[in-house]
Scaffold this motif. Structure first.
Motif, PDB file in Angstrom:
ATOM      1  N   ASN A 724       0.848  -1.196   0.000  1.00 41.35           N
ATOM      2  CA  ASN A 724       0.000   0.000   0.000  1.00 41.35           C
ATOM      3  C   ASN A 724       0.881   1.243   0.000  1.00 41.35           C
ATOM      4  O   ASN A 724       1.543   1.541   0.996  1.00 41.35           O
ATOM      5  N   LEU A 725       0.886   1.952  -1.120  1.00 40.90           N
ATOM      6  CA  LEU A 725       1.630   3.211  -1.264  1.00 40.90           C
ATOM      7  C   LEU A 725       0.680   4.366  -1.525  1.00 40.90           C
ATOM      8  O   LEU A 725       1.100   5.425  -1.998  1.00 40.90           O
ATOM      9  N   SER A 726      -0.586   4.176  -1.229  1.00 38.50           N
ATOM     10  CA  SER A 726      -1.610   5.160  -1.582  1.00 38.50           C
ATOM     11  C   SER A 726      -1.466   6.463  -0.811  1.00 38.50           C
ATOM     12  O   SER A 726      -0.810   6.529   0.234  1.00 38.50           O
ATOM     13  N   ASN A 727      -2.112   7.495  -1.376  1.00 34.94           N
ATOM     14  CA  ASN A 727      -2.218   8.802  -0.719  1.00 34.94           C
ATOM     15  C   ASN A 727      -0.849   9.388  -0.397  1.00 34.94           C
ATOM     16  O   ASN A 727      -0.564   9.788   0.719  1.00 34.94           O
ATOM     17  N   PHE A 749      -2.199   1.679  -5.134  1.00 35.71           N
ATOM     18  CA  PHE A 749      -1.362   2.819  -5.534  1.00 35.71           C
ATOM     19  C   PHE A 749      -2.211   4.081  -5.705  1.00 35.71           C
ATOM     20  O   PHE A 749      -1.771   5.047  -6.326  1.00 35.71           O
ATOM     21  N   SER A 750      -3.413   4.095  -5.196  1.00 35.71           N
ATOM     22  CA  SER A 750      -4.344   5.203  -5.444  1.00 35.71           C
ATOM     23  C   SER A 750      -3.861   6.503  -4.816  1.00 35.71           C
ATOM     24  O   SER A 750      -2.995   6.524  -3.937  1.00 35.71           O
ATOM     25  N   GLU A 751      -4.479   7.605  -5.285  1.00 37.16           N
ATOM     26  CA  GLU A 751      -4.211   8.940  -4.718  1.00 37.16           C
ATOM     27  C   GLU A 751      -2.740   9.314  -4.824  1.00 37.16           C
ATOM     28  O   GLU A 751      -2.117   9.757  -3.852  1.00 37.16           O
ATOM     29  N   ASN A 752      -2.149   9.139  -6.012  1.00 37.96           N
ATOM     30  CA  ASN A 752      -0.790   9.584  -6.278  1.00 37.96           C
ATOM     31  C   ASN A 752      -0.775  10.366  -7.597  1.00 37.96           C
ATOM     32  O   ASN A 752      -1.839  10.844  -8.062  1.00 37.96           O
TER      33      ASN A 752
END
Length: 849
Positions: A724-727, A749-752
């Motif tokens: 999880n690398l999101s936000n 990977f969301s919010e990048n």
């Protein structure tokens, strides 16, 4: 008359003293006369010289009189003194390097030989040797299979042979069958058998002990059961010789009529690791009923035999029976009435139902009553208080209700009391412990209606080593009586409704290895924690409380700490830099109000590292992360989500070896005595892992301010279950080799600010159950094939771009089954992502909140 009687008594005393002074003790200090022969002395010295003896077990073997040497027994044979016995016992357990300090009495002490065959050959010169005990040592033949030398069969005078636990691992030589004078043979943990016919040559044998010898593939193993009528003891625990080997109708009393000790216990490791489809339930055979005809039977151990059905009433009629162990089977129905002289009754880990019989109170010789992990109902009978010899009483993990009888306080010899994990209710008073001066283990936890209410002035009669009072209510705030307990090793009082601050006297307590005060309402600072240091594997679990203020530097004195959990409190300030000097296996500081930078000196973290949901700032020190952290062989979970960390993701994260190499996934955390669980959160749902923690690999760097590209090196972490690398503010493309993360179950990977196309390799992520790439600048189609074809949102297939799309994968049955085999979780959907909780519980896992 009186003088004659007195003279007679004096004469008897003189005669007794004469025989005592001329007899042999097993340590060989008193022997007849002139000493052993020169030939025997030289043989023993040559035997000594072939040994490596770092602990000095043979240090007394000096001088001319070998009969005075420790472990040597001599006797007068036809007017001459000869060596007839040799006992050199070690205590080697073959468990690897000792975990205690060098001066600890628990360390292994033994002799060792690199060429035991030649060492044993020296004993051939001891022509009258009839007793040989070399157990607990370490004999091996360089890199060979370490078999017992065949030469042993030439020592035909032997009546007693014990080579147990001495490092042998090959085939047991058939030549031992030549020792027709043997009365005692103990080869426990000495390898495995192929053809057991040789046993029939031991016509005088009375005691046969082969515990831990693998006989599962041996031929003619029935010879052991049928062909030695002289046997008094037959012990085959962990040999792979189940009770079913007797056959459904065989009457053992006809072939072993003199038997007093029978142990056919199974192997717990093998049974726990055998697939369920390979396990066969074995109904109680008639041969078990026939054991009731063994009128002289004193010891019967049949644990781990997969027996089903009721306990035969015939066993209850064995009047001389002292030990009965039927544990870890699948026996059902109520507990029968037992007569006999039972001292140990172990019926634990079965499916027994009904109530605990009042008749057990008539077994006045009982020292151990073990009924845990069954389906027993009703109350604990007050007749238990009549068991005046009882030392261990365990009824945990049943369905018992009612109150704990006051009569239990009358057990003056009680050492261990465990009534945990039931539905007991009522109040526990001082009277329940009135005469428990010997008690050192107490567990009344997981009885949610139970109230522990003793006065603040109470001085208990015992000195406990282990206290488990969890998931029940403790009255009168933090227990004052604890300050009288000076031998504590484990203090577990979680979920006990304790409020208020830690008292100042708690700081002066002697060292306590494990402290678990989690899930209470304890307030104030951490400064009153005990500062003593334990030898190894300490745990401090204070999560889910109301502690405030900074983390005290005094905690750095606990260099023994293996597990530290201070999560979900109100702690403020910085993390002490000196934490870098402690070799944590687990450190959890999440959900506090900690701030400052992440210390760059930490290089000793091993398994789990969690700082999420704080106020940390600054950079993850990309070039300055200690190489010792990136190379830690056991780091399973890295969680720093929900902070204000900046900078780039360090490329050396690709060197986290336990996230890439399955051979490094050991049980080191569980070996420390910690029963742990993990909660992973996704889509608003929680999943708790416990039995497969060593296989759960997760990295969560979400909700920070990280920048730069996603390092290609992360794709080396082939065992990652969750990433999880999101936000964050990550840019560039998704690594082309993302498909190398074969174990991925959740990818977010969301919010990048990611750009470019989704790599085609993502289609090979066959375990993927959750995918979130929303709110980026990605373009093009989602690759087709394999798992990704099951994405159900139609907007995924837009010709250009897919902003705002979250793809949730649906499992086909065969994929779901494969995933369950990988993580051993019985839910239809696996949700992976955020938080980790560790709970310390001796022997058993914590119940779900």
């Amino acid at each position: 008359m009186g003088n004659q009687k007195s003279s007679g008594i004096h004469l008897i005393i003189v005669v007794i003293l004469f025989f005592v002074l001329n007899s042999y003790t097993c340590l060989g200090s008193t022997n007849v006369s002139l000493g052993c022969s020169k030939l025997e002395q030289q043989a023993l010295l040559k035997f000594k010289n072939t040994m490596w003896d770092p602990d000095g077990l043979l240090s007394s073997w000096v001088g001319n009189d070998c009969c005075s040497w420790t472990g040597v027994r001599c006797d007068d044979i036809m007017g001459s003194t000869h060596v007839v016995g040799l006992r050199v016992n070690g205590n080697n357990s073959h468990s690897g390097k000792p975990e205690f300090p060098e001066d600890s009495p628990f360390n292994e002490r033994y002799i060792s030989s690199y060429n035991f065959s030649s060492s044993l050959a020296e004993l051939w010169h001891l022509k009258y040797l009839n007793f040989l005990d070399l157990s607990g040592n370490d004999f091996y033949e360089h890199d060979l299979d370490r078999e017992i030398p065949e030469f042993i069969g030439s020592l035909k005078q032997l009546s007693h042979l014990n080579l147990s636990n001495s490092g042998f691992s090959g085939y047991i030589p058939h030549h031992i069958g030549n020792l027709s004078n043997l009365r005692v043979l103990d080869l426990s943990y000495s390898g495995f058998g192929d053809d057991m016919t040789w046993v029939s040559g031991l016509s005088s044998l009375e005691h046969l002990v082969l515990n831990g010898v693998d006989l599962s593939r041996a031929t003619n193993r029935s010879v052991v059961l049928y062909m030695i009528p002289s046997l008094i003891e037959l012990s085959l625990s962990g040999c792979g010789v189940p009770l079913s080997d007797l056959g459904p109708h065989y009457d053992l009393s006809t072939t072993l009529p003199n038997l007093q000790h029978l142990d056919l216990g199974g192997d717990e490791f093998l049974q726990n690791h055998e697939p369920d489809f390979g396990k066969t339930k074995i109904p109680v055979p008639e041969s078990l009923e026939s054991l009731g005809k063994l009128a002289n039977l004193r010891v019967l151990r049949l644990a781990l035999n997969r027996l089903t059905g009721p306990i035969p009433e015939a066993l209850g009629r064995l009047r001389f029976l002292e030990v009965l162990d039927l544990s870890s089977n699948q026996l059902s129905r109520p507990i029968p009435t037992f007569l006999g002289q039972l001292t140990i009754l172990n019926l634990s880990k079965n499916q027994l139902n009904g109530s605990i019989p009042e008749s057990l109170g008539r077994l006045i010789n009982l020292t151990d009553l073990l009924l845990q992990s069954n389906q027993l109902t009703g109350s604990i009978p007050s007749s238990v208080g009549k068991l005046a010899s009882l030392k261990t009483f365990s009824v945990s993990s049943n369905m018992l209700d009612g109150v704990i009888p006051i009569s239990i306080g009358q057990l003056t010899k009680l050492v261990s009391l465990d009534v945990s994990k039931n539905s007991l209710e009522g109040v526990v008073y001082e009277a329940h412990f009135e005469y428990h001066s010997m008690l050192n283990y107490l567990d009344i936890g997981y009885n949610r209606k139970l109230i522990f209410n003793v006065s603040r002035e109470w001085i208990p009669p015992f000195q406990l080593k282990t206290i488990h009072i969890t998931y029940c209510e403790i009255v009168n705030e933090f227990p004052q009586w604890l300050q009288t307990q000076l031998n504590l090793d484990e203090l577990v009082m979680s979920n006990a409704n304790i409020s208020g601050p830690l008292p100042t006297w708690f700081r002066a307590m002697p060292f306590i290895s494990t402290i678990d005060l989690s899930h209470n309402q304890i307030t104030g600072p951490l400064t009153n924690l005990p500062a003593g240091v334990y030898l190894r594997y300490g745990s401090l679990l204070l999560q889910n409380n109301l502690f405030s203020g900074p983390i005290p530097v005094s905690l750095c004195n606990r260099t023994d700490l293996s597990v530290l959990d201070l999560s979900k409190n109100k702690l403020t300030g910085k993390i002490p830099e000196c934490f870098g000097n402690i070799s944590f296996r687990v450190m959890m500081l999440s959900s506090n109000e900690l701030s400052g930078t992440v210390p760059s000196s930490w290089g000793n973290l091993a398994v789990w590292f969690q700082l999420n949901d704080n106020h940390f700032t600054g950079e993850l020190p990309g070039g300055s992360i200690p190489s010792s952290l990136c190379n830690r062989p056991s780091l399973h979970i890295l969680d720093v989500a929900y902070n204000n960390l900046t900078g780039s993701i360090p490329r050396c994260f690709g060197e986290l070896s336990s996230m890439a190499d399955a051979s490094l996934l050991g049980d080191d955390l569980l070996d420390s005595g910690l029963e742990a669980s993990v909660i992973q959160v996704l889509k608003g749902a929680n999943l708790e892992y416990s039995s497969t923690l060593q296989y759960l690999i997760n990295m969560d760097l979400s909700s920070n301010r990280l920048m730069g590209e996603i390092p290609q090196e992360l794709t080396k972490l082939s065992l990652l279950v969750g990433l999880n690398l999101s936000n964050n503010h990550l840019s560039g493309g998704i690594p082309n080799r993302i498909g190398d993360l074969k174990a991925l179950n959740s990818l977010d990977f969301s919010e990048n600010q990611l750009t470019g196309k989704i790599p085609a390799s993502m289609a090979s992520l066959t375990f993927l159950s959750y995918l979130n790439l929303s709110h980026n600048n990605l373009s093009g189609r989602i690759p087709t094939g394999n798992q990704l074809q099951t994405l159900t949102d139609p907007s995924i297939y837009a010709a250009i771009g897919f902003w705002g799309v979250i793809g949730v994968l649906l499992f086909k049955k065969q994929w779901r089954q494969k995933l369950f085999m990988f993580v051993d979780v019985t839910m239809d959907k696996i949700h992976v992502a955020v938080a980790v909780r560790v709970a310390k519980i001796m022997k058993r896992g914590r119940e779900a909140l």
